[in-house]
Design an enzyme around this catalytic site. Structure first.
Site, PDB file in Angstrom:
ATOM      1  N   SER A  45     -31.925 -45.047  -1.135  1.00  9.54           N
ATOM      2  CA  SER A  45     -31.676 -46.348  -1.743  1.00  9.54           C
ATOM      3  C   SER A  45     -30.210 -46.668  -1.502  1.00  9.54           C
ATOM      4  O   SER A  45     -29.341 -45.819  -1.713  1.00  9.54           O
ATOM      5  CB  SER A  45     -32.004 -46.319  -3.239  1.00  9.54           C
ATOM      6  OG  SER A  45     -32.150 -47.658  -3.699  1.00  9.54           O
ATOM      7  N   GLU A  46     -29.948 -47.882  -1.020  1.00 16.99           N
ATOM      8  CA  GLU A  46     -28.620 -48.157  -0.455  1.00 16.99           C
ATOM      9  C   GLU A  46     -27.492 -48.170  -1.485  1.00 16.99           C
ATOM     10  O   GLU A  46     -26.329 -48.159  -1.117  1.00 16.99           O
ATOM     11  CB  GLU A  46     -28.646 -49.466   0.351  1.00 16.99           C
ATOM     12  CG  GLU A  46     -28.903 -50.734  -0.425  1.00 16.99           C
ATOM     13  CD  GLU A  46     -30.381 -51.092  -0.467  1.00 16.99           C
ATOM     14  OE1 GLU A  46     -31.226 -50.191  -0.302  1.00 16.99           O
ATOM     15  OE2 GLU A  46     -30.673 -52.289  -0.691  1.00 16.99           O
ATOM     16  N   ASN A  47     -27.830 -48.175  -2.767  1.00 16.22           N
ATOM     17  CA  ASN A  47     -26.754 -48.080  -3.759  1.00 16.22           C
ATOM     18  C   ASN A  47     -26.189 -46.655  -3.841  1.00 16.22           C
ATOM     19  O   ASN A  47     -25.189 -46.437  -4.517  1.00 16.22           O
ATOM     20  CB  ASN A  47     -27.234 -48.547  -5.131  1.00 16.22           C
ATOM     21  CG  ASN A  47     -28.394 -47.739  -5.650  1.00 16.22           C
ATOM     22  OD1 ASN A  47     -29.354 -47.488  -4.932  1.00 16.22           O
ATOM     23  ND2 ASN A  47     -28.308 -47.298  -6.881  1.00 16.22           N
ATOM     24  N   SER A  87     -23.408 -44.780   2.473  1.00 12.85           N
ATOM     25  CA  SER A  87     -24.798 -45.231   2.465  1.00 12.85           C
ATOM     26  C   SER A  87     -25.106 -46.113   3.679  1.00 12.85           C
ATOM     27  O   SER A  87     -26.122 -45.949   4.347  1.00 12.85           O
ATOM     28  CB  SER A  87     -25.066 -46.019   1.173  1.00 12.85           C
ATOM     29  OG  SER A  87     -26.398 -46.440   1.130  1.00 12.85           O
TER      30      SER A  87
END
Lengths: 220, 230
Positions: A45-47, A87
């Protein structure tokens, strides 16, 4: 015709052993629930998490542990947290093998629009532009038509673009389609109970229909 | 050891003036410097340019600064959860620069690393690339993005020590480490402020050299935006 869960189940069949996968908000998030038992994959998840697990059990939610949709999540054994630049290094550097995201419109050239309706809705692109510009394999999960019944699979997108010529496959409530390298879409599969004619009628983009089109096989 | 500790948020934010550019860490409401935001509301500083991935919600996070019309311009990637934001943006009261999330992160990292610009594929062929230099590498198009600088970067960490070394918790890390690098003055608010020598140097995420001021936040509400359970 498929519902959102059906679309997610069909996309889950595209997962391959060893894949790192980024799932967008909405229907794509549901894909995580239908990973085939015999393969190992990890969700990014890009966070800033790799090894994202299911939602927490009530009472164990942690405000410091969320996904890119800002939902509380859990971390599986082997998970790792990282900053936003790292990320997107994973994403731009093509270390993530598959991206699944939603769309408002997709064109027959693989263009995608999903972040803005001028004058009406401006939420922002979030990580979508980085994801679509870099991912090798992009699958779009969407409804085939809008609420008025108009096609969202178009010759040219009318909304501001998120990315150019990047979508490889589209899975909708009606069909699975591939974006051909020469442009144009190729019909691969029909949703259960949906005819080729119905798909053609709901598709503004050029759609190549070659021979018998099989019905999707979904395990329950 | 160079001591970075300041006694409170008031002193930590001294020097922030109308019209300045601030970076604020966090993703949604996760990992935001909530004590500092509350202090900015009190300071009533106006015409701020805020660089932050999101804009909070209507009654928490950066939404509080928007509500008080303290923000002139937002530089963000996603602002979907804030009605007041959308209203101010659509009415033209608020300038908004929406940029891809990865470019936002890298533009902060670049600023802190002495790199004035870089080429990224994100946004090529979209309105985000309008007016920007495009260059081809191995037949693929890339857009020139430049470093984002800030007068102050305000970050939130889990643990920190007097030397300004920081450790973040879970996904509350997000933009905080890259913004910490980018501020002319970087202020860190931490849940737990420790004497030097307590944190294991192997485990530190942000080296203290990037931090000018550190203080222990008084309270952390840590509001959850989307409470989801099994």
């Amino acid at each position: 015709m498929l519902d959102k869960v059906g679309i997610a189940k069909r996309i889950a069949q595209e997962l391959e052993d060893g894949f790192y996968v980024n799932l967008g908000i909405g229907i794509p998030t549901l894909v995580a629930n239908y990973v085939p038992k015999d393969i190992s994959i990890e969700f990014q998840s890009e966070n800033g998490i790799l090894g994202m697990g299911p939602f927490p059990i009530e009472g164990t939610e942690d405000a410091d542990l969320i996904n890119a949709g800002k939902q509380t999540i859990t971390a599986l054994d082997g998970a790792v947290y990282f900053d936003s630049a790292t990320s997107f290094a994973m994403i731009r550097g093509r270390h993530v093998q598959l991206t699944v995201l939603g769309a408002m419109e997709v064109s027959e050239d693989g263009d995608i629009a999903n972040w803005k309706i001028p004058g009406k809705m401006v939420k922002g692109m979030g990580g979508a532009m980085d994801l679509v510009a870099s991912a090798e394999n992009i699958i779009v999960a969407m409804m085939h038509t809008n609420k008025e019944g108009e096609s969202k699979i178009l010759k040219k997108c009318t909304l501001p673009l998120t990315g150019l010529g990047c979508v490889k496959k589209i899975v909708t409530n009606l069909a699975v389609m591939e974006v051909m390298s020469v442009g144009g879409l190729k019909l691969l599969e029909r949703a259960p109970g949906v005819t080729v004619q119905e798909i053609q009628a709901a598709t503004e983009a050029s759609l190549l229909v070659n021979g018998e089109i099989p019905e999707m096989q979904l395990v329950s | 050891m160079i001591d970075k500790v300041v006694p409170n948020v008031h002193i930590a934010l001294s020097g922030i003036k109308d019209g300045m550019t601030l970076m604020l860490g966090g993703f949604g409401l996760c990992g935001i410097p909530e004590n500092s935001i509350a202090e900015l509301v009190k300071m009533k500083t106006t015409r701020l340019t805020c660089i932050s991935n999101n804009a909070g919600v209507d009654d928490f996070g950066l939404g509080l600064l928007l509500k008080g019309k303290q923000v002139k311009k937002m530089i963000s990637s996603y602002v979907g959860e804030n009605e007041e934001f959308e209203r101010q943006m659509l009415s033209g009261e608020l300038e908004v620069d929406l940029i891809p999330q990865g470019s936002l992160a890298e533009r902060c990292r670049a600023a802190g690393s002495g790199i004035p610009g870089f080429y990224t594929p994100a946004g090529y062929g979209t309105e985000v690339a309008e007016g920007k230099e495009v260059k081809f590498f191995k037949e693929k198009a890339y857009v020139l993005e430049t470093a984002l600088e800030a007068d102050f970067a305000i970050v939130k960490a889990w643990k920190g020590d007097a030397a300004g070394n920081l450790i973040y918790k879970a996904t509350a890390k997000n933009f905080n480490p890259v913004m910490a690098m980018a501020g002319k003055i970087t202020v860190a608010e931490v849940e737990e402020l420790l004497p030097v020598g307590v944190l294991d140097p192997n485990q530190i995420h942000t080296p203290g050299i990037f931090v000018q001021r550190i203080f222990q936040g008084k309270t952390f509400e840590k509001r959850i935006e989307q409470r989801t359970v099994r």
